[in-house]
Design a protein around this motif. Structure first.
Motif, short mmCIF file in Angstrom:
data_model
loop_
_atom_site.label_atom_id
_atom_site.label_comp_id
_atom_site.label_asym_id
_atom_site.label_seq_id
_atom_site.Cartn_x
_atom_site.Cartn_y
_atom_site.Cartn_z
N SER A 181 2.53 1.82 -3.26
CA SER A 181 1.57 2.20 -4.30
C SER A 181 1.22 3.68 -4.23
CB SER A 181 0.27 1.42 -4.16
OG SER A 181 0.51 0.05 -4.15
N LEU A 182 1.40 4.27 -3.03
CA LEU A 182 1.05 5.69 -2.87
C LEU A 182 2.11 6.62 -3.45
CD1 LEU A 182 -0.35 5.62 0.79
CD2 LEU A 182 -1.65 5.79 -1.33
N VAL A 183 3.31 6.09 -3.71
CA VAL A 183 4.37 6.96 -4.24
C VAL A 183 4.96 6.48 -5.57
CG1 VAL A 183 5.03 7.89 -1.99
CG2 VAL A 183 6.14 5.82 -2.82
N LEU A 184 4.73 5.20 -5.91
CA LEU A 184 5.31 4.66 -7.15
C LEU A 184 4.23 4.00 -7.99
CD1 LEU A 184 8.48 2.98 -5.63
CD2 LEU A 184 8.50 4.91 -7.20
N PRO A 185 4.43 3.99 -9.32
CA PRO A 185 3.44 3.31 -10.17
C PRO A 185 3.71 1.81 -10.23
CG PRO A 185 5.10 4.34 -11.53
CD PRO A 185 5.46 4.67 -10.11
N TYR A 186 2.72 1.07 -10.73
CA TYR A 186 2.90 -0.36 -10.96
C TYR A 186 3.60 -0.52 -12.31
CZ TYR A 186 -0.27 -1.32 -7.09
OH TYR A 186 -0.84 -1.40 -5.85
N LEU A 239 0.83 -1.21 0.00
CA LEU A 239 0.00 0.00 0.00
C LEU A 239 0.86 1.25 0.00
CD1 LEU A 239 -2.83 1.30 0.25
CD2 LEU A 239 -2.58 1.15 2.73
N ARG A 258 -5.28 8.36 -4.86
CA ARG A 258 -3.85 8.64 -5.01
C ARG A 258 -3.19 7.58 -5.91
NH1 ARG A 258 0.63 11.90 -5.07
NH2 ARG A 258 2.45 10.64 -4.54
N ILE A 264 -1.35 8.30 -9.47
CA ILE A 264 0.06 7.94 -9.73
C ILE A 264 0.15 7.10 -11.01
CG2 ILE A 264 1.96 6.50 -8.93
CD1 ILE A 264 2.07 8.61 -7.05
N ASN A 265 -0.74 6.13 -11.13
CA ASN A 265 -0.63 5.19 -12.26
C ASN A 265 -1.11 5.80 -13.57
OD1 ASN A 265 0.32 2.34 -11.36
ND2 ASN A 265 -1.00 3.05 -9.73
#
Lengths: 275, 179
Positions: free
Chosen positions: A144-149, A141, B23, B27-28
């Protein structure tokens, strides 16, 4: 059995030890986040983005590359070492303490031995699973809040060779792989925590009962390093480290362990001395 | 009072979940990563002013079988290995008259197995591409059964795996199927 199960669930999850353990795990993940993930966001990624024109950038790290379950960092090692202890700390000694203070008499007289012991075993499993899977969920989690998948490819730097179980799934559906990884962590540390149920029958010491899962877990890895061809059954906790050739051996060990658990439960239920 | 507290807790929890989800979506969507293109066998991939087209791919047992390509490579004698040769038609379509080709960014993969380029052999033994003129190149990749790199199931099926040539991974992902 439902009411006994509910009582035991409340005793397991609504207690200070559970919150204390969750706090420790959260602290570990926050440490990992600040020491590894944030530097990736603030330093590594800007550096890589500034060097795209050089043609030497293969990929930009994302959630999967920095997730605690897959990046072979300090936090992962600490987690996998202390998790058996943390899982057992919450509720491991409860059966022994119930018998010591005769609290079990109150429940057994009202609900029966079968309900009581089955609920105890099941809640031990649940507590172990929840405590073990929490840090991995939190890490996912927070990342996921700072980096993309990111898109994962075999030629990029993921420690996931073709020999490892479900490596093909990781490169096709990485998020599904991550959820299966967490589910397996839940099941396997839940099973490990059930060792407290067996040990409560042998030792009358809460320290030994709580530390038994950790000792057995640790010793099995020591033995697997000394004995060629033997793999610790708890190796499959780290699904990213399990080879396809190890599966049969590990499954046999798990089945034997499950049989031992069922026998321990049956033995507890049929004993006369409790009531 | 207790139920009011519970309601407030639930509302706060729902709000946190919604904010986290928003969020993560933000981001994605804003950092969707490199564009990914997968080319079927025979299709042309254009990357950095070069057209790539797979013309052939085959797995061989030893270097003796591929002497015609004049590779300079020593096959592994420590572990069992096979040799994959991929024929690629290269055409430079940039502005310069000549271009020196490099396989630095390229890899080959099949399911979770991957390896880099071991050697490359060009028509006329030169990696210089003339503008607009197609040239065939043969890429050599070793498939080693070392106990880590390839699973037993894939090793037994090594001649028929779905090999893919990864031309680039960033800022574009270009993957070309070899079959």
């Amino acid at each position: 059995m439902k009411s006994v199960f509910k009582i035991e669930l409340d005793r397991a999850f609504k207690n200070k030890k559970f919150f204390f353990v969750i706090l420790i795990e959260a602290a570990l993940i926050v440490y990992d986040f600040f020491s590894y993930v944030l530097p990736v966001c603030n330093k590594t990624i800007p550096f890589l983005l500034s060097n795209i024109e050089s043609g030497k950038v293969d990929s930009i790290p994302g959630v999967y590359a920095t997730w605690v379950g897959l990046h072979y960092g300090q936090t992962r090692t600490i987690l996998f070492t202390v998790l058996p202890l943390l899982c057992a700390l919450v509720y491991g000694a409860s059966l022994y303490l119930d018998e010591k203070f005769h609290y079990n008499y109150q429940i057994i007289v009202r609900a029966g031995k079968k309900s009581y012991y089955t609920s105890k075993l099941f809640v031990l499993f649940l507590v172990g699973g929840v405590v073990a899977s929490f840090p991995f969920m939190l890490s996912l989690l927070m990342n996921s809040l700072v980096l993309p998948y990111e898109k994962v490819l075999p030629c990029l730097c993921y420690f996931m060779g073709d020999k490892y179980v479900m490596s093909g799934l990781f490169y096709s559906y990485p998020l599904l792989y991550v959820f299966i990884y967490i589910l397996l962590i839940f099941i396997e540390f839940g099973l490990l925590n059930c060792i407290c149920f067996i040990i409560s029958d042998i030792f009358s010491n809460s320290f030994i009962i709580v530390s038994a899962p950790f000792c057995i877990y640790f010793c099995s890895f020591v033995i697997s390093n000394l004995v060629t061809g033997f793999n610790s059954p708890w190796l499959y906790f780290r699904i990213s480290d399990v080879r396809e050739s190890d599966i049969k051996q590990i499954l046999c060990q798990v089945i034997i362990y499950l049989i031992i658990l069922v026998i321990a439960l049956w033995n507890k239920i049929r004993k006369d001395k409790d009531v | 009072m207790c139920s009011k507290k519970r309601k407030v807790c639930i509302i706060v929890l729902i709000l946190i979940v919604i904010m986290c989800a928003a969020r993560i979506l933000y981001i994605n969507i804003n950092n969707s990563g490199p564009d990914s293109q997968v080319y079927k066998y025979g299709e042309i991939c254009t990357y950095k002013n070069i057209n790539y087209k797979i013309i052939d791919s085959k797995v061989y047992d030893s270097m003796d079988e591929i002497k015609q390509y004049d590779f300079h490579f020593d096959q592994s004698d420590t572990f069992p290995s096979k040799l994959l040769v991929i024929g690629v038609e290269l055409t430079y379509i940039g502005d310069e008259e000549q271009y020196k080709f490099s396989t630095r960014e390229m890899h080959v993969q099949a399911s979770a197995w991957t390896n880099g380029i071991c050697d490359i052999s060009y028509e006329n033994n030169s990696n210089v591409l003339e503008k607009g003129i197609s040239k065939n190149a043969y890429i050599l990749v070793e498939i080693v059964n070392s106990g880590f790199t390839i699973s037993q199931k894939h090793w037994e099926n090594v001649y028929d795996l779905d090999y893919e040539l990864v031309v680039s991974t960033y800022p574009e992902i270009n993957i070309m199927k070899c079959k």
